[in-house]
Scaffold this motif. Structure first.
Motif, PDB file in Angstrom:
ATOM      1  N   GLY A 177     -11.450  -1.217 -11.246  1.00 31.31           N
ATOM      2  CA  GLY A 177     -12.088  -1.198 -12.548  1.00 31.31           C
ATOM      3  C   GLY A 177     -11.497  -2.244 -13.460  1.00 31.31           C
ATOM      4  O   GLY A 177     -10.544  -2.944 -13.102  1.00 31.31           O
ATOM      5  N   ALA A 178     -12.064  -2.345 -14.656  1.00 37.34           N
ATOM      6  CA  ALA A 178     -11.553  -3.259 -15.676  1.00 37.34           C
ATOM      7  C   ALA A 178     -10.951  -2.485 -16.845  1.00 37.34           C
ATOM      8  O   ALA A 178     -10.339  -3.066 -17.733  1.00 37.34           O
ATOM      9  CB  ALA A 178     -12.665  -4.172 -16.186  1.00 37.34           C
ATOM     10  N   ARG A 179     -11.132  -1.145 -16.840  1.00 42.85           N
ATOM     11  CA  ARG A 179     -10.609  -0.289 -17.916  1.00 42.85           C
ATOM     12  C   ARG A 179     -10.073   0.991 -17.290  1.00 42.85           C
ATOM     13  O   ARG A 179     -10.759   1.646 -16.502  1.00 42.85           O
ATOM     14  CB  ARG A 179     -11.731   0.038 -18.900  1.00 42.85           C
ATOM     15  CG  ARG A 179     -11.320   0.917 -20.046  1.00 42.85           C
ATOM     16  CD  ARG A 179     -12.547   1.273 -20.899  1.00 42.85           C
ATOM     17  NE  ARG A 179     -12.219   2.037 -22.060  1.00 42.85           N
ATOM     18  CZ  ARG A 179     -12.113   3.371 -22.079  1.00 42.85           C
ATOM     19  NH1 ARG A 179     -12.311   4.069 -20.974  1.00 42.85           N
ATOM     20  NH2 ARG A 179     -11.816   4.002 -23.198  1.00 42.85           N
ATOM     21  N   PHE A 180      -8.846   1.330 -17.655  1.00 44.36           N
ATOM     22  CA  PHE A 180      -8.205   2.533 -17.131  1.00 44.36           C
ATOM     23  C   PHE A 180      -7.636   3.339 -18.287  1.00 44.36           C
ATOM     24  O   PHE A 180      -6.872   2.814 -19.098  1.00 44.36           O
ATOM     25  CB  PHE A 180      -7.085   2.177 -16.149  1.00 44.36           C
ATOM     26  CG  PHE A 180      -7.579   1.421 -14.950  1.00 44.36           C
ATOM     27  CD1 PHE A 180      -8.030   2.100 -13.831  1.00 44.36           C
ATOM     28  CD2 PHE A 180      -7.622   0.037 -14.949  1.00 44.36           C
ATOM     29  CE1 PHE A 180      -8.503   1.412 -12.723  1.00 44.36           C
ATOM     30  CE2 PHE A 180      -8.084  -0.661 -13.858  1.00 44.36           C
ATOM     31  CZ  PHE A 180      -8.529   0.028 -12.743  1.00 44.36           C
ATOM     32  N   LYS A 181      -8.008   4.608 -18.350  1.00 45.66           N
ATOM     33  CA  LYS A 181      -7.525   5.497 -19.396  1.00 45.66           C
ATOM     34  C   LYS A 181      -6.445   6.397 -18.808  1.00 45.66           C
ATOM     35  O   LYS A 181      -6.705   7.167 -17.893  1.00 45.66           O
ATOM     36  CB  LYS A 181      -8.677   6.333 -19.947  1.00 45.66           C
ATOM     37  CG  LYS A 181      -8.308   7.228 -21.096  1.00 45.66           C
ATOM     38  CD  LYS A 181      -9.543   7.942 -21.628  1.00 45.66           C
ATOM     39  CE  LYS A 181      -9.217   8.805 -22.801  1.00 45.66           C
ATOM     40  NZ  LYS A 181     -10.434   9.492 -23.306  1.00 45.66           N
ATOM     41  N   ILE A 241      -4.850   3.040 -23.005  1.00 47.11           N
ATOM     42  CA  ILE A 241      -5.984   2.428 -22.316  1.00 47.11           C
ATOM     43  C   ILE A 241      -5.561   1.019 -21.907  1.00 47.11           C
ATOM     44  O   ILE A 241      -5.096   0.240 -22.731  1.00 47.11           O
ATOM     45  CB  ILE A 241      -7.245   2.408 -23.191  1.00 47.11           C
ATOM     46  CG1 ILE A 241      -7.626   3.847 -23.553  1.00 47.11           C
ATOM     47  CG2 ILE A 241      -8.394   1.708 -22.461  1.00 47.11           C
ATOM     48  CD1 ILE A 241      -8.807   3.977 -24.480  1.00 47.11           C
ATOM     49  N   VAL A 242      -5.714   0.732 -20.623  1.00 47.84           N
ATOM     50  CA  VAL A 242      -5.330  -0.563 -20.069  1.00 47.84           C
ATOM     51  C   VAL A 242      -6.608  -1.313 -19.708  1.00 47.84           C
ATOM     52  O   VAL A 242      -7.454  -0.794 -18.980  1.00 47.84           O
ATOM     53  CB  VAL A 242      -4.443  -0.384 -18.815  1.00 47.84           C
ATOM     54  CG1 VAL A 242      -4.081  -1.736 -18.223  1.00 47.84           C
ATOM     55  CG2 VAL A 242      -3.197   0.431 -19.147  1.00 47.84           C
ATOM     56  N   TYR A 243      -6.750  -2.519 -20.252  1.00 51.38           N
ATOM     57  CA  TYR A 243      -7.922  -3.358 -20.005  1.00 51.38           C
ATOM     58  C   TYR A 243      -7.528  -4.566 -19.162  1.00 51.38           C
ATOM     59  O   TYR A 243      -6.439  -5.124 -19.346  1.00 51.38           O
ATOM     60  CB  TYR A 243      -8.506  -3.888 -21.323  1.00 51.38           C
ATOM     61  CG  TYR A 243      -9.067  -2.835 -22.227  1.00 51.38           C
ATOM     62  CD1 TYR A 243     -10.370  -2.364 -22.062  1.00 51.38           C
ATOM     63  CD2 TYR A 243      -8.318  -2.309 -23.276  1.00 51.38           C
ATOM     64  CE1 TYR A 243     -10.896  -1.403 -22.907  1.00 51.38           C
ATOM     65  CE2 TYR A 243      -8.836  -1.353 -24.119  1.00 51.38           C
ATOM     66  CZ  TYR A 243     -10.120  -0.907 -23.933  1.00 51.38           C
ATOM     67  OH  TYR A 243     -10.630   0.053 -24.772  1.00 51.38           O
ATOM     68  N   LYS A 287      -8.259  -4.259  -8.482  1.00 46.43           N
ATOM     69  CA  LYS A 287      -7.751  -3.104  -7.751  1.00 46.43           C
ATOM     70  C   LYS A 287      -6.376  -2.775  -8.303  1.00 46.43           C
ATOM     71  O   LYS A 287      -5.520  -3.660  -8.422  1.00 46.43           O
ATOM     72  CB  LYS A 287      -7.632  -3.392  -6.262  1.00 46.43           C
ATOM     73  CG  LYS A 287      -8.915  -3.281  -5.529  1.00 46.43           C
ATOM     74  CD  LYS A 287      -8.671  -3.372  -4.021  1.00 46.43           C
ATOM     75  CE  LYS A 287      -9.965  -3.168  -3.277  1.00 46.43           C
ATOM     76  NZ  LYS A 287      -9.769  -3.227  -1.826  1.00 46.43           N
ATOM     77  N   VAL A 288      -6.173  -1.516  -8.634  1.00 39.53           N
ATOM     78  CA  VAL A 288      -4.918  -1.055  -9.174  1.00 39.53           C
ATOM     79  C   VAL A 288      -4.345  -0.017  -8.221  1.00 39.53           C
ATOM     80  O   VAL A 288      -5.039   0.923  -7.840  1.00 39.53           O
ATOM     81  CB  VAL A 288      -5.110  -0.436 -10.584  1.00 39.53           C
ATOM     82  CG1 VAL A 288      -3.832   0.207 -11.077  1.00 39.53           C
ATOM     83  CG2 VAL A 288      -5.591  -1.499 -11.553  1.00 39.53           C
ATOM     84  N   SER A 289      -3.090  -0.184  -7.852  1.00 37.59           N
ATOM     85  CA  SER A 289      -2.408   0.794  -7.002  1.00 37.59           C
ATOM     86  C   SER A 289      -1.434   1.587  -7.843  1.00 37.59           C
ATOM     87  O   SER A 289      -0.564   1.012  -8.495  1.00 37.59           O
ATOM     88  CB  SER A 289      -1.651   0.093  -5.879  1.00 37.59           C
ATOM     89  OG  SER A 289      -2.549  -0.553  -5.015  1.00 37.59           O
ATOM     90  N   VAL A 290      -1.611   2.894  -7.839  1.00 37.91           N
ATOM     91  CA  VAL A 290      -0.686   3.795  -8.516  1.00 37.91           C
ATOM     92  C   VAL A 290       0.141   4.462  -7.435  1.00 37.91           C
ATOM     93  O   VAL A 290      -0.389   5.219  -6.618  1.00 37.91           O
ATOM     94  CB  VAL A 290      -1.440   4.839  -9.370  1.00 37.91           C
ATOM     95  CG1 VAL A 290      -0.450   5.753 -10.083  1.00 37.91           C
ATOM     96  CG2 VAL A 290      -2.360   4.160 -10.380  1.00 37.91           C
TER      97      VAL A 290
END
Length: 153
Positions: free
Chosen positions: A124-128, A138-140, A146-149
């Motif tokens: 995504g382009a926005r993560f809450k 909120i991270v834009y 792709k974000v790995s948590v």
């Protein structure tokens, strides 16, 4: 920011920032002490902008009367963060293939985009991010990534 080792706290408000060799530490104060002769905004690093292989020193890349841009750079890779009083967002620019790494310093993620499953890979382009401290960040990103948590902290 640039006195001595360049690690002084910077009250850009609403954020309080600390520029260290391992990245930009961000605090959004929740507890404020106000008296007739002073206001105290305590600092605790809640979020850190860095990279998986961040160059180990920082320097001033640019400045004017109203702003300063800090930079971590080495071998064609860099992370730059413009710092301006009253800035509504904390921003970092990554160049040369440097892989961003955002760390939560003091709180665990309890929900990501409304879902309780916060470990895994997300696009995504926005993560809450809802945190167990009661805060929501909120991270834009400029475009979908792709974000790995790897952990919920």
């Amino acid at each position: 920011v640039v006195l001595d080792e360049g690690t002084n706290l910077l009250a850009t408000l609403p954020y309080i920032l600390q520029v260290l060799d391992n990245g930009l530490h961000v605090s959004m104060p929740m507890v404020k002490e106000a008296r007739r002769d002073f206001v105290n905004y305590p600092f605790w690093s809640q979020l850190k902008l860095g990279a998986t292989s961040l160059p180990s020193t920082h320097s001033v890349a640019a400045h004017d009367q109203l702003s300063v841009t800090m930079q971590w750079a080495h071998g064609g890779q860099s992370m730059r963060t413009p710092l301006v009083r009253g800035m509504p967002y904390v921003t970092a620019f990554y160049d040369g293939g440097l892989i961003p790494k955002i760390s939560l310093e003091t709180s665990a993620i309890t929900a990501l985009n409304g879902a309780a499953n916060v470990v895994g890979t997300f696009t995504g382009a926005r993560f809450k991010l809802k945190l167990n401290s009661g805060q929501t960040w909120i991270v834009y990103f400029e475009y979908a990534v792709k974000v790995s948590v790897t952990q919920n902290t």
